[in-house]
Design a protein around this motif. Structure first.
Motif, mmCIF file in Angstrom:
data_model
loop_
_atom_site.group_PDB
_atom_site.id
_atom_site.type_symbol
_atom_site.label_atom_id
_atom_site.label_comp_id
_atom_site.label_asym_id
_atom_site.label_seq_id
_atom_site.Cartn_x
_atom_site.Cartn_y
_atom_site.Cartn_z
ATOM 1 N N UNK A 279 49.977 56.400 24.537
ATOM 2 C CA UNK A 279 50.675 57.365 25.377
ATOM 3 C C UNK A 279 50.872 56.756 26.773
ATOM 4 N N UNK A 280 50.315 57.411 27.809
ATOM 5 C CA UNK A 280 50.474 56.875 29.167
ATOM 6 C C UNK A 280 49.247 56.108 29.642
ATOM 7 N N UNK A 281 48.300 55.874 28.761
ATOM 8 C CA UNK A 281 47.098 55.114 29.115
ATOM 9 C C UNK A 281 47.316 53.640 28.783
ATOM 10 N N UNK A 282 46.985 52.786 29.743
ATOM 11 C CA UNK A 282 47.233 51.356 29.607
ATOM 12 C C UNK A 282 45.927 50.599 29.413
ATOM 13 N N UNK A 283 45.926 49.687 28.444
ATOM 14 C CA UNK A 283 44.781 48.808 28.210
ATOM 15 C C UNK A 283 45.255 47.369 28.390
ATOM 16 N N UNK A 284 44.741 46.717 29.393
ATOM 17 C CA UNK A 284 45.082 45.325 29.668
ATOM 18 C C UNK A 284 43.999 44.452 29.049
ATOM 19 N N UNK A 285 44.405 43.581 28.135
ATOM 20 C CA UNK A 285 43.460 42.689 27.445
ATOM 21 C C UNK A 285 43.658 41.284 28.006
ATOM 22 N N UNK A 286 42.576 40.650 28.390
ATOM 23 C CA UNK A 286 42.700 39.320 28.995
ATOM 24 C C UNK A 286 41.527 38.443 28.621
ATOM 25 N N UNK A 287 41.797 37.157 28.655
ATOM 26 C CA UNK A 287 40.756 36.177 28.355
ATOM 27 C C UNK A 287 39.836 35.985 29.553
ATOM 28 N N UNK A 288 38.563 35.759 29.248
ATOM 29 C CA UNK A 288 37.575 35.437 30.277
ATOM 30 C C UNK A 288 36.852 34.168 29.878
ATOM 31 N N UNK A 289 36.516 33.309 30.832
ATOM 32 C CA UNK A 289 35.691 32.139 30.495
ATOM 33 C C UNK A 289 34.337 32.606 29.984
ATOM 34 N N UNK A 290 33.850 31.940 28.957
ATOM 35 C CA UNK A 290 32.603 32.383 28.330
ATOM 36 C C UNK A 290 31.416 31.926 29.185
ATOM 37 N N UNK A 291 30.927 32.853 30.005
ATOM 38 C CA UNK A 291 29.743 32.611 30.831
ATOM 39 C C UNK A 291 28.753 33.727 30.518
ATOM 40 N N UNK A 292 27.697 33.825 31.316
ATOM 41 C CA UNK A 292 26.737 34.909 31.096
ATOM 42 C C UNK A 292 27.456 36.255 31.131
ATOM 43 N N UNK A 293 27.029 37.170 30.270
ATOM 44 C CA UNK A 293 27.705 38.452 30.151
ATOM 45 C C UNK A 293 27.744 39.192 31.489
ATOM 46 N N UNK A 294 26.657 39.067 32.271
ATOM 47 C CA UNK A 294 26.620 39.751 33.568
ATOM 48 C C UNK A 294 27.741 39.265 34.479
ATOM 49 N N UNK A 295 28.007 37.950 34.433
ATOM 50 C CA UNK A 295 29.071 37.398 35.272
ATOM 51 C C UNK A 295 30.454 37.829 34.782
ATOM 52 N N UNK A 296 30.610 37.871 33.451
ATOM 53 C CA UNK A 296 31.887 38.331 32.904
ATOM 54 C C UNK A 296 32.146 39.783 33.286
ATOM 55 N N UNK B 16 35.425 43.447 39.305
ATOM 56 C CA UNK B 16 36.145 43.037 40.506
ATOM 57 C C UNK B 16 37.650 43.138 40.295
ATOM 58 N N UNK B 17 38.110 42.598 39.172
ATOM 59 C CA UNK B 17 39.540 42.605 38.895
ATOM 60 C C UNK B 17 40.048 44.033 38.709
ATOM 61 N N UNK C 257 34.223 50.554 41.105
ATOM 62 C CA UNK C 257 33.524 50.375 42.373
ATOM 63 C C UNK C 257 32.040 50.715 42.225
ATOM 64 N N UNK C 258 31.756 51.784 41.474
ATOM 65 C CA UNK C 258 30.364 52.170 41.274
ATOM 66 C C UNK C 258 29.601 51.083 40.516
ATOM 67 N N UNK C 259 30.279 50.480 39.521
ATOM 68 C CA UNK C 259 29.642 49.389 38.788
ATOM 69 C C UNK C 259 29.301 48.222 39.689
ATOM 70 N N UNK C 260 30.197 47.900 40.612
ATOM 71 C CA UNK C 260 29.945 46.802 41.546
ATOM 72 C C UNK C 260 28.843 47.162 42.539
ATOM 73 N N UNK C 261 28.821 48.420 42.979
ATOM 74 C CA UNK C 261 27.746 48.854 43.873
ATOM 75 C C UNK C 261 26.399 48.776 43.170
ATOM 76 N N UNK C 262 26.370 49.171 41.889
ATOM 77 C CA UNK C 262 25.111 49.103 41.141
ATOM 78 C C UNK C 262 24.649 47.659 40.973
ATOM 79 N N UNK C 263 25.581 46.760 40.752
ATOM 80 C CA UNK C 263 25.211 45.346 40.642
ATOM 81 C C UNK C 263 24.669 44.833 41.972
#
Length: 389
Positions: free
Chosen positions: A59-76, A82-83, A145-151
């Motif tokens: 519908x009007x909900x967008x899901x952007x799928x993108x590649x990430x470099x395989x590093x520690x899950x916390x960094x991903x 952030x993005x 933003x809340x996720x980044x604040x928690x980190x």
């Protein structure tokens, strides 16, 4: 989207939420312009290589799928947060300007993120689970933003990154400028997510981590207070809420003091009232436990808290710290003078010492001294510094 063994896929979910969508003109404009706007912006921001990014519309909900470099899950996860946070902030501002000519009350773009699980063998199932988690994560207004604040909060706790500074408290009645003691104040390493210690403590309370942050601040204040003489006091803030925290463990401060060659007689606990004390019976029981070990108690921000007068009567502190709002310009404000005079009379009857906070002018200092206030602190007398002395 084909992934190599050194890559992982992340999903960022975007959807509009808010009561404004109930208005026909807002809903119609969203349906008419949102998809075209998002597609155009994705083309502008698309990473090099067509397989690096794809999108899925439900519908009007967008899901952007993108590649990430395989590093520690916390960094991903941090990269995705952030993005997602940057894209949401940018897209919301740009779309509202182009579609509505400015911000629309009660209309917000939400963003949520997830990383696809490699242990699910079916690609369709992996995608379905990733989409579901991203939707769940994006239900709150500021999820990324809340996720980044928690980190950031977790990093502060794990790295013990609170930095104490010490502001002198000067005796006004003994004829010397020597510091009677020091208040330990906390500083946070970054202002990006927390605009100071109050913001940090407020968020910690929301996350159920008040006691963890309070304990770290207390420990750091003691660890870094080298230079405190045998007759001086160290004023340490504690929140009233920790008294009800199920993880609170009495005795930890005593062990730490012993490690650094100090005793409870050096320490004054300042009870800060960011919210009212709901159970005075429990509070008095805990404070009596502290007093029996030799600690003293201060009520902070008197005159500005939720229930300061009741706290004074119920808790019978050793010190009352008069809030700077009553001290600022006291020499020019008759009502402030009367209020502080009332505090001095009450303190005499209860054998309590007063500390005037926020002294910035010589006239303020002389006024509170003439009223009989025993101690004072403020920029006029000394700014907070990383070391004592």
């Amino acid at each position: 989207m084909t992934l190599t063994t050194t890559e992982q896929m992340g999903i960022i979910y975007f959807a509009w939420h808010g009561k404004a969508q109930e208005r026909m003109e807002i809903s119609a404009r969203l349906q008419a312009e949102w998809k075209a706007f998002a597609e155009l912006v994705l083309q502008e921001q698309k990473p090099s290589g067509s397989s690096d990014l794809s999108r899925l519309w439900l519908r009007d909900d967008l899901f952007v799928c993108l590649k990430l470099p395989y590093v520690r899950r916390e960094l991903m996860e941090e990269q995705l947060l952030e993005l997602g946070s940057q894209m949401k902030k940018d897209w919301q501002h740009r779309f509202m300007d182009s579609a509505f000519g400015g911000k629309v009350p009660e209309l917000n773009l939400h963003a949520g993120v997830s990383i696809l699980d490699n242990d699910i063998h079916s690609e369709q199932e992996r995608l379905y689970e990733g989409i579901k988690r991203a939707i769940i994560h994006g239900q709150t207004k500021c999820a990324t933003e809340r996720g980044l604040k928690r980190r950031t909060l977790d990093q502060i706790l794990q790295g013990r990154l609170i930095q104490p500074v010490y502001q002198p408290i000067i005796s006004l009645q003994c004829g010397t400028d020597a510091a009677y003691g020091y208040e330990a104040l906390s500083r946070v390493p970054s202002q990006r997510w927390f605009d100071g210690p109050l913001g940090l403590f407020d968020f910690a309370a929301e996350e159920g981590l008040t006691y963890s942050v309070d304990r770290l601040a207390r420990e750091r204040a003691i660890e870094c207070c080298t230079g405190l003489s045998s007759g001086q006091k160290l004023f340490i803030n504690i929140t009233a809420q920790i008294m009800q925290d199920p993880t609170f463990t009495p005795g930890q401060t005593l062990l730490l003091l012993e490690r650094y060659g100090l005793s409870p007689h050096h320490v004054v606990f300042e009870i800060t009232e960011r919210s009212s004390i709901e159970d005075f019976a429990s509070a008095k029981k805990l404070l009596q436990h502290y007093r029996s070990q030799g600690y003293q108690i201060a009520i902070d921000d008197a005159g500005a808290g939720y229930s300061s007068l009741q706290s004074i009567v119920e808790l019978k502190p050793d010190y009352i710290k008069i809030d700077r709002s009553l001290i600022s310009g006291i020499h020019q404000d008759e009502m402030k003078g009367h209020l502080v005079h009332t505090f001095t009379e009450l303190a005499k009857q209860m054998n309590i010492s007063l500390v005037a906070e926020g002294i910035e002018e010589e006239a303020e200092l002389q006024f509170v001294k003439e009223l009989g206030v025993q101690y004072a602190q403020g920029y006029l007398l000394g700014r907070p510094r990383p070391t004592i002395g």
